[in-house]
Structure formats: C-alpha cells, structure tokens
Design a protein around this motif. Structure first.
Motif, PDB file in Angstrom:
ATOM      1  N   PHE A 363       0.834  -1.206   0.000  1.00  0.00           N
ATOM      2  CA  PHE A 363       0.000   0.000   0.000  1.00  0.00           C
ATOM      3  C   PHE A 363       0.865   1.250   0.000  1.00  0.00           C
ATOM      4  CE2 PHE A 363      -1.902   3.509   2.421  1.00  0.00           C
ATOM      5  CZ  PHE A 363      -2.995   3.779   1.607  1.00  0.00           C
ATOM      6  N   GLY A 364       0.376   2.269  -0.715  1.00  0.00           N
ATOM      7  CA  GLY A 364       1.017   3.588  -0.700  1.00  0.00           C
ATOM      8  C   GLY A 364      -0.039   4.652  -0.858  1.00  0.00           C
ATOM      9  N   TYR A 365       0.137   5.785  -0.160  1.00  0.00           N
ATOM     10  CA  TYR A 365      -0.818   6.885  -0.287  1.00  0.00           C
ATOM     11  C   TYR A 365      -0.743   7.491  -1.686  1.00  0.00           C
ATOM     12  CZ  TYR A 365      -1.414   6.479   4.734  1.00  0.00           C
ATOM     13  OH  TYR A 365      -1.698   6.006   5.991  1.00  0.00           O
ATOM     14  N   SER A 366       0.398   7.290  -2.350  1.00  0.00           N
ATOM     15  CA  SER A 366       0.531   7.619  -3.768  1.00  0.00           C
ATOM     16  C   SER A 366       1.248   6.444  -4.426  1.00  0.00           C
ATOM     17  CB  SER A 366       1.329   8.913  -3.967  1.00  0.00           C
ATOM     18  OG  SER A 366       2.611   8.803  -3.384  1.00  0.00           O
ATOM     19  N   GLN A 367       1.009   6.260  -5.731  1.00  0.00           N
ATOM     20  CA  GLN A 367       1.524   5.075  -6.420  1.00  0.00           C
ATOM     21  C   GLN A 367       3.047   4.991  -6.405  1.00  0.00           C
ATOM     22  OE1 GLN A 367      -0.032   2.507  -7.677  1.00  0.00           O
ATOM     23  NE2 GLN A 367      -2.145   3.197  -7.441  1.00  0.00           N
ATOM     24  N   ASP A 368       3.704   6.140  -6.380  1.00  0.00           N
ATOM     25  CA  ASP A 368       5.164   6.133  -6.480  1.00  0.00           C
ATOM     26  C   ASP A 368       5.862   6.055  -5.121  1.00  0.00           C
ATOM     27  OD1 ASP A 368       4.182   8.590  -5.784  1.00  0.00           O
ATOM     28  OD2 ASP A 368       5.744   9.727  -6.820  1.00  0.00           O
ATOM     29  N   LYS A 369       5.067   6.005  -4.030  1.00  0.00           N
ATOM     30  CA  LYS A 369       5.697   5.952  -2.712  1.00  0.00           C
ATOM     31  C   LYS A 369       4.943   4.957  -1.831  1.00  0.00           C
ATOM     32  CE  LYS A 369       7.438   8.860   1.030  1.00  0.00           C
ATOM     33  NZ  LYS A 369       7.466  10.223   1.631  1.00  0.00           N
ATOM     34  N   MET A 370       5.481   3.729  -1.727  1.00  0.00           N
ATOM     35  CA  MET A 370       4.847   2.686  -0.944  1.00  0.00           C
ATOM     36  C   MET A 370       5.171   2.850   0.548  1.00  0.00           C
ATOM     37  SD  MET A 370       3.003   0.600  -2.720  1.00  0.00           S
ATOM     38  CE  MET A 370       2.446   1.659  -4.041  1.00  0.00           C
TER      39      MET A 370
END
Length: 595
Positions: A363-370
């Motif tokens: 899971f990540g709050y944004s796709q590029d930062k898990m």
C-alpha cells in the motif's frame, strides 16, 4: 471545541463563470418554473413603478391647468386611483416573488447541504488527507449560504434593476428627448466621478483585508504559544510586530472607511445633480412652451429611477461573481471521486470468530511511494497482537487498511478466511471497535457518549464499563452523574476523555478491537488502571494494539516489529528481547529513559 475558519466564496472570482452558472441552473431545474414566475413578477412590479411618474405628470398638468379656472377633481381622483392601484399591484407582485424566491432558495440550500453531507460519507479518507476540515466546513456553510443569499436577493434585484433602467430610459425618451439626454449626461458625469473614487479606494480595501489577516494570524500564533513566548522573553518582539501590523491596518482601514463613507454622499450628489440639471433644462423648455410643468415632475422621478438601478446592477454583478465562486467550490466537492458502490455485494459476516490474516499486503498513499511493502501476518481469534516501530513505519496505516478506510494496492486482508474486499465497509465496521489516540466526544451526556449509535444498552452495562476503567467514581461526583452534558464547559482532563472512549469500546463489545495509542494521554497510575481494563476488554477478542510505550504490550500474544513498511521481527516479548535485535534496542532505550 475549536471551530476551523475556512475560506468562503465572498470576494473570490470563479475560474469558469459560465460553466459554473450552467451547473447551478441545472441543479435548480426542478424549481426553474417557480423562479421564472418570480422573476416575471419582479419585472412586472418594476414596470408598474415606471408607469407611476407618467401618471403623476398627468395629475400635475390637470392641477396646473385647473389653477387658471377650476381643478377637475374627478380627473385627479381617477388618475390617482389608477396610480394607487398600479403601485398596490406592484407591491403585491413583489411580495409574491419574494415569497417564492425565499421558499425556493431555502429548499435549494437545504438540498445542497443534504447532498454535501451525503457526499462527505462517500468520500475516501485520502480526500481528507489533502483537504483541511475548515475548507470542507466552509463549503457546507459559507458557500451554501452565499448561493442562497444571492438567489434570494440578487436575481430578483438584477431583473428589477435591468427592467427599471431600460424602462425609465424608454419612458424618458418617450416623454421628452431633450430632457432625457440632459438627465443621462448628468448621471454619467456623476457616476464617472464616483467610479473614479471607488477605483482608487479598492487598493485600500484590499490592503485592509491583507493586514487584518496578518494581525489575526499574529495574535493566534502568539497567544496559542503564550507560555513559550514568555519563557523565551519574546514579548517585546511580539509587541513590536503587533504595533507595526496594527499601524498599517489603522492607515489602510481609515482610508478605506473614509472612502466607503463617501459612497452615500456621492449617491446623493449624483441624484441631486440630476435633479438640478432636469430643473434647469425643464425650466428653459417650459418657458419656451415646449413642455408642461408635469413633465419636469415626471423627470425628477425618472432621474431617481434611472440612477438607482445602476448601483443595484453593480452590487448584483459582484454578488453573482462571489456566488459563482461559491458554487464552483460546492460543485467541485460534489464531483470528487467517491468510494466504490457496494450495493452488489451479497457476502456478509454476521458473527466473526476473529481470525485475521494479512497476505503480501502492499500500500502507498501515492503510487510512487509505498508505505507498506510486503506485509504478511496472521492473528488467531482471541489473540492480542501488538504493532510497534518508529514513527512512519506504517503501524496506523495497517489498521486503516483493516477497516478499509483505504484500499490495498496489492495482496489481501482476510477476516475468518473471507477477503475484506468481498464484504461491505459497513459490515467490516460492524465487527470492529476502536480507541484512538485522539479522543472524540460529541456534545451530549456521558451516557450518550458511551452508548453512541447502539440501541438497547442498559444502564447496568454502562456502569459496568465505567467501573472497569475506573471512571465510575469520578462520574458519581459530578452533579448530574451520567447525565452530565459534555460540552465546552465540561471540565474533563485528557485522560478522563480517553477513559470514556475506552468505556464506549467496552459497551460496543465487537469481536475485533483496535487500540491506537489508547493510553498515551493518561498518567502512569491511570495507565495501570486502563491496562487492567484492557486485559478484561481483550478477553475473547482479536485485538490489535499500536503502542509506543512498550511496557504496555508485554503480555501481547504476538508482537510485530515494523520498520519502513515491513515486519523485521515478530514474536512475544521474551522472544524478541532474547534476539537482542531492533525490538530489544527500542525497549531498552525506553527503559533507560524511564530510569
């Protein structure tokens, strides 16, 4: 409770005026027939007012002619009766349109608030991560009020003003074109002067708002950290900054208020200047027998009817801009992406045993930062699972995923072998109780706060829960006991508020329990009481405990040590200490701090 101050629509300009107004009209389409009728009535009322001066001119001429011989009272009465009837009809039409618009605008406002309230419950939690509470509240209150006020006042004013302006212009040329031109030129000169002064005053109004914002920010900042300012002897610097801002505010406010005070005298000047011109030109024409005295009387009224709508039009146009900005914010909010519709889901867990499994969760709050990289763990029914680790390790994120406040990017989470994606969020929340670090209490009695959203809870259950957390004795010392209202006047410590939320979880009695830093706001003695209560609370329940104080989770069946979104260690307290790894380092550092 502190109320956030969010931005309103007033004073802002919309990004796309036409599109926003189309959206607003579309939203109000059910009420469009009523709105159109109201606007027609407003227009008719304005027309009747325009006809008035012409009839007054006729009465004046009858009286003037009669002064040479005898006044035709019957003719005067007939015209006066017609005039009174038209003015009465105009009043009636304006009354009806006011009633219609007030009803319509309040219904539109009510529908908007209801839609916004429903929308809030459909939005994913990630929306509120990037949007302040104050901003959301402002859309529900300030922006909706702005839309309602403009629909109620500015629309009918706009239609009436346009009708009045065009109608008086036509009637003036119809009555006498020379005097019409004289009246228009005098009005243009007066408004030109007024516009020149207004344009120069705008910068002072803008500066006043800017300095007022700075002053409010400075005061809030200094007094919210008053103790720190005093300890570091920052009073002198704070006082100097305050006086600088206050002086600039005084200067800009004086200039803007002075300019604002000129508006009414200027409006009177424009009207009086028009009267003077009309009287002079009218007198010249009357002396040359080109017009009657009644025409002069009519034009004195037409000048007023001609100048008044110009101010109303300017005000209505400004209000429409502000309303468009408010509408834009409201419709932007209503257009936000919602949580997926779950009406087609039929699978349901009526009673959960309590087995929970995380399988390769990403899971990540944004796709590029898990935040969670590849998390796998199993909690058996009735086990107490503690999740520990440094700030930002992903501890709270895990329980948010379990409650489906966020959706996983990869892997799955299962309750009793059923993937939670197959269950509705409502069903998942029926299986979970939660106590957070930040207490949440609403304005109501202590009993109502503990029983929150549950039906059929007996007083004995409430008392038993409060006794378990050591709160019962304190509540009995209050004048109203369990019926004490919790509001801004209620003098409860942070620890006592936390105990109430823990008692709420006890009464809720769900098979799964989440405790996120539940003891962080209490003293050591209260923490011991809560810990004992927690041990009773967690019996027979699968509980997930997030803790920074490792001394509170020694008796956990399983401790998961997280770092950078992964489990780096797992086991019970003794096993992890014997490994002498990251957990042992965390525990020993806390022990050293405590000693």
């Amino acid at each position: 409770m502190k109320t956030p101050h969010g931005k309103g629509g007033r004073g802002e300009k919309p990004k796309d005026f036409k599109n926003t107004m189309r959206q607003l009209i579309s939203y109000c389409k059910v009420y469009l027939p009523a709105i159109i009728i109201a606007l027609i009535l407003a227009m008719a009322g304005a027309v009747f007012n325009i006809i008035g001066p012409d009839l007054l001119s006729e009465i004046t001429d009858i009286i003037t002619e009669g002064m040479m011989a005898s006044i035709d009272l019957d003719a005067v009465v007939n015209v006066a009766t017609l005039l009174a009837f038209l003015y009465g009809l105009g009043f009636l039409f304006n009354y009806i349109q006011g009633f219609i618009m007030a009803t319509v605008t309040q219904r539109v406002s009510k529908n908007l608030r209801s839609d916004l309230s429903t929308k809030i419950n459909r939005l994913p939690l990630k929306y509120f991560d990037s949007t302040s509470t104050g901003d959301v509240l402002s859309r529900v209150t300030n922006d909706v009020d702005m839309i309602g006020q403009t629909m109620n006042q500015s629309l009918s004013t706009l239609v009436s003003a346009i009708t009045m302006f065009l109608g008086s212009l036509i009637m003036m040329f119809y009555t006498n074109w020379i005097m019409a031109i004289a009246a228009i030129v005098s009005t243009i000169v007066g408004f030109g002067l007024m516009t020149s002064i207004i344009s120069k005053s705008q910068k002072y109004f803008a500066q006043q708002q800017k300095e007022l914002g700075k002053l409010n920010g400075h005061i809030e900042e200094i007094y919210s950290g008053h103790n720190v300012v005093k300890v570091y002897n920052g009073e002198k610097e704070a006082r100097e900054t305050f006086h600088e801002i206050n002086t600039r505010l005084y200067t800009s406010a004086w200039k803007s208020q002075f300019m604002s005070g000129l508006m009414m005298p200027l409006m009177m000047f424009v009207g009086n200047f028009g009267f003077v011109v009309v009287c002079i030109v009218g007198a010249v024409l009357a002396v040359n027998n080109m017009i009657t005295f009644g025409v002069i009387v009519a034009f004195m009224l037409y000048v007023r009817l001609f100048t008044q709508p110009l101010t109303q039009l300017a005000q209505a146009a400004t209000n429409l801009q502000s309303t468009a900005a408010a509408s834009e914010r409201v419709f932007e909010f209503l257009a936000e992406e919602e949580l997926a519709n779950e009406s087609d889901k039929r699978e349901k867990l009526e009673e959960a045993i309590g087995d929970v499994e995380f399988k390769n969760v990403r899971f990540g709050y944004s796709q590029d930062k898990m935040v969670i990289n590849n998390f796998s763990a199993t909690a058996k029914a009735g086990e107490k699972v503690a999740i520990v680790g440094p700030t930002g390790a992903g501890k709270t994120t895990l329980v948010n995923l379990l409650m489906r406040f966020y959706e996983v990017n990869g892997g799955e989470i299962l309750i009793d072998g059923v993937p939670i994606n197959n269950l509705t969020r409502e069903n998942i929340h029926e299986l979970l109780s939660m106590v957070l670090q930040d207490t949440w209490l609403f304005e109501g009695t202590i009993r109502e706060n503990i029983v929150y959203s549950r039906n059929g809870v007996s007083d004995e259950e409430v008392v038993a829960a409060c006794k378990s957390v050591g709160l019962h004795h304190f509540i009995k010392t209050l004048p109203m006991g369990y019926d004490t209202i919790l509001d801004d006047k209620a003098n409860l410590s942070a620890g006592q508020k936390q105990l109430i939320t823990i008692a709420r979880a006890m009464v809720d009695n769900k098979p799964l329990l989440i405790l996120d830093e539940a003891t962080s706001s209490v003293d050591t003695r209260t923490e011991v009481l809560i810990q004992q209560a927690m041990d009773k609370l967690t019996v027979g329940k699968t509980s997930f405990v997030i803790a920074h104080r490792l001394s509170t989770i020694k008796n956990a069946d399983l401790i998961l040590v997280m770092k950078d979104g992964d489990i780096i260690e797992s086991g019970n307290h003794e096993e992890l200490l014997s490994k002498n790894g990251f957990y042992a380092e965390l525990y020993n550092s806390q022990f050293e701090e405590a000693s």
